[in-house]
Design a protein around this motif. Structure first.
Motif, PDB file in Angstrom:
ATOM      1  N   UNK A 133      -7.999   1.394  -0.361  1.00 59.28           N
ATOM      2  CA  UNK A 133      -7.968   0.078  -1.152  1.00 59.28           C
ATOM      3  C   UNK A 133      -9.574  -0.659  -0.787  1.00 59.28           C
ATOM      4  N   UNK A 173       0.763  -1.276   0.025  1.00 60.54           N
ATOM      5  CA  UNK A 173      -0.070  -0.089   0.069  1.00 60.54           C
ATOM      6  C   UNK A 173       0.928   1.158   0.030  1.00 60.54           C
ATOM      7  N   UNK A 174       0.308   2.198  -0.586  1.00 65.57           N
ATOM      8  CA  UNK A 174       0.822   3.653  -0.590  1.00 65.57           C
ATOM      9  C   UNK A 174      -0.033   4.650  -0.910  1.00 65.57           C
ATOM     10  N   UNK A 175       0.031   5.898  -0.172  1.00 62.51           N
ATOM     11  CA  UNK A 175      -0.924   6.860  -0.553  1.00 62.51           C
ATOM     12  C   UNK A 175      -0.277   8.326  -0.635  1.00 62.51           C
ATOM     13  N   UNK A 223      -9.440   2.033   4.061  1.00 68.90           N
ATOM     14  CA  UNK A 223      -9.579   0.614   3.668  1.00 68.90           C
ATOM     15  C   UNK A 223     -11.070   0.211   3.762  1.00 68.90           C
ATOM     16  N   UNK A 232     -11.587  10.702  -0.884  1.00 65.22           N
ATOM     17  CA  UNK A 232     -10.611   9.733  -1.323  1.00 65.22           C
ATOM     18  C   UNK A 232     -11.369   8.324  -0.803  1.00 65.22           C
ATOM     19  N   UNK A 250      -8.215   4.070  -4.102  1.00 63.58           N
ATOM     20  CA  UNK A 250      -7.056   3.376  -4.080  1.00 63.58           C
ATOM     21  C   UNK A 250      -7.394   1.721  -4.985  1.00 63.58           C
ATOM     22  N   UNK A 251      -6.322   1.071  -4.725  1.00 63.59           N
ATOM     23  CA  UNK A 251      -6.301  -0.301  -5.423  1.00 63.59           C
ATOM     24  C   UNK A 251      -7.612  -1.093  -5.073  1.00 63.59           C
ATOM     25  N   UNK A 270       1.647   4.595   4.014  1.00 66.70           N
ATOM     26  CA  UNK A 270       1.044   3.009   3.806  1.00 66.70           C
ATOM     27  C   UNK A 270      -0.332   3.496   3.846  1.00 66.70           C
TER      28      UNK A 270
END
Lengths: 299, 242
Positions: B93, A255-257, B74, B90, B111-112, A269
């Motif tokens: 993940x 992970x990274x942001x 997340x 935002x 995110x992913x 992270x």
């Protein structure tokens, strides 16, 4: 699993509050890395011709003043020392190689954790909050700072195995992930004359970068070469004399942001580490793309 | 009038209930939302101070509107059933992972692994989505206003992925029956993913999806991708490759 965090201040007015702004960022990453923590802070640049060494000793009562006096008489150069926790910042106009050679000969138990004009590195086992307090970083002033909270997976929980790892003058590296070709790479780098303090994979990445930079590669070229030569999963945050860089492996599953405002750039992270910063609610936020070098400040 | 608008109108008539996540914690917030009956009158919620915490508004199972007043961490909106979740920032993940029904909207980027393994419902991301968007999607519809990263729609089984920007490498690798629509460029297609003809039927479906997502785009500007269906069964002609 580890947590990495970085904060680069674009607005110099915030510099007196660097340590205060960064504290909740590092502490928020405790659940990702409760074993040990480390911080590289860029502050109080040494005068021209002088180098600051970040040194560590396992004994908190180690006689740093005595060491400084001995170094002074051996090198016949100016030496000053400031003890911070079980670390010390030694500033001298002696040649870098002479200092490391002298330390190795006279104090092999002293670890050189970093060196450069502005960088100071502090790292220790224990909860991030305790480590941060131990080195009195809450009041620290400076331009930028990177940190790491470690949950060890591939080597022992020791102070030496904590991040950041120095990668040459004013450069350091924190890493989330694991490298798969570090043993072979370590042997290759040993043949090139590099020395290692641990069995840690990140130390190999740091040594690799040191080696590339020594050969005359720019930071960008070094990181680009690293994408080819380092195999494994990684998100790296690299601190430089006047900025920092972020790079991820081609698969980019660690992970990274990144977040940016007019006042600062931050990486972490997980976003929750950045959420504490003033203006984070209005920041531009995105996940860094794989094998792409993001850098701020610098040349 | 679309069901969502009817729901929104109904909710706007009522008082919006604010919960401070910083005070109540993720468990506190989620348990309040989990105890709501399907016919509750408390239909409109605002979660203040999300602070990037994980698993916000997960596992909801009632036709309510939940607004997240900032950036989420997340798995926000994971396993959602029936609820409409609006993330004003935002999303980290795995946003809306394994969604069953309902809507999750993200104002910012994601995110992913956005919408991973989603069974149904609609996920709208106004900005960009990072890698693995729609990985193993099983019936969810995902509309991305910006671009998606590499390995998006990996092993996608059912549903639609609409990308108004570009798609990264290996789009639709090992895809089954999902339909992918991309307006911009595609860096590369993954194994067994091919471009397919856009028929009137597909244009109409795409128009409906964009409309539902409230994203303005001309369906005719998109290309369609899907499975070549060559990985379904063992092919004796490829025996030498194993």
């Amino acid at each position: 699993m580890c947590g990495i965090v970085g904060l680069y201040l674009k607005n110099p007015k915030l510099q007196p509050k660097l340590g205060q702004l960064f504290k909740p960022m590092l502490i928020e990453m405790t659940s990702r890395g409760p074993d040990s923590a480390g911080v590289a802070i860029y502050r109080n640049p040494a005068k021209k011709g002088f180098t600051k060494f970040s040194l560590a000793h396992d004994d908190a009562k180690f006689g740093w003043k005595k060491l400084a006096a001995a170094l002074k008489s051996a090198t016949k150069k100016q030496v000053s020392v400031q003890q911070i926790g079980n670390h010390a910042i030694v500033t001298t106009n002696a040649k870098e190689e002479a200092v490391t050679a002298w330390l190795k000969a006279h104090h092999p138990e002293v670890r050189v954790v970093g060196s450069g004009q502005a960088i100071e590195i502090f790292k220790e086992t224990g909860l991030p909050e305790k480590v941060y307090e131990k080195f009195d970083l809450g009041k620290a002033k400076g331009s930028h700072i990177i940190g790491h909270t470690r949950m060890a997976t591939e080597s022992a929980v020791t102070t030496a195995g904590s991040h950041p790892f120095a990668t040459g003058a004013d450069l350091c590296l924190v890493h989330n992930g694991s490298l798969s070709n570090h043993n072979r790479l370590r042997e290759n780098l040993k043949r090139e004359g590099l020395e290692f303090q641990t069995e840690n994979d990140t130390e190999v990445a740091a040594a690799y970068m040191t080696w590339k930079l020594r050969q005359g590669s720019s930071l960008k070229e070094t990181l680009e070469a690293g994408i080819k030569d380092l195999d494994g999963f990684y998100t790296f945050c690299v601190g430089t004399h006047d900025g920092f860089a972020v790079v991820r492996d081609p698969i980019a599953c660690k992970h990274a942001i990144l977040a940016e405002t007019d006042d600062w750039v931050a990486m972490a992270t997980e976003f929750r580490a950045i959420a504490h910063l003033p203006g984070a609610d209005k920041a531009k936020i995105w996940e860094p793309a794989p094998q792409t070098i993001y850098n701020w400040g610098g040349h | 009038m679309a069901p969502r608008d009817a729901l929104a109108r109904k909710s706007n008539e009522q008082h919006m209930i604010e919960i401070d996540l910083e005070k109540e914690g993720v468990r506190g917030v989620n348990s309040r939302l989990h105890t709501l009956a399907k016919d509750t009158n408390q239909r409109h919620w605002l979660i203040k101070n999300p602070m990037g915490q994980h698993a916000i508004a997960c596992g909801l199972d009632a036709p309510i509107i939940v607004e997240v007043g900032g950036h989420a961490g997340f798995y926000c909106g994971g396993m959602n059933k029936e609820a409409e979740i609006l993330i004003h920032g935002h999303a980290g993940p795995g946003v809306a992972e394994n969604m069953m029904s309902g809507i999750v909207r993200v104002d910012g980027n994601a995110s992913q692994s956005a919408g991973a393994t989603g069974n149904g419902g609609l996920l709208v991301i106004k900005g960009d989505a990072a890698s693995r968007c729609g990985i193993s999607m099983k019936g969810i519809d995902i509309v991305v206003g910006g671009s998606v990263g590499h390995m998006s729609a990996f092993m996608a089984q059912r549903g639609h992925l609409v990308v108004c920007g570009d798609a990264g490498e290996a789009l639709g690798d090992s895809i089954y029956e999902a339909r992918l629509y991309v307006r911009g460029k595609v860096d590369s297609l993954g194994a067994d993913c091919i471009e397919k003809k856009m028929t009137d039927h597909h244009l109409a479906k795409l128009a409906r999806l964009l409309d539902k997502a409230e994203i303005k785009a001309n369906p005719k500007d998109f290309r369609r991708f899907g499975s070549a269906r060559k990985l379904y069964n063992f092919n004796i002609d490829h025996a030498d490759a194993y």
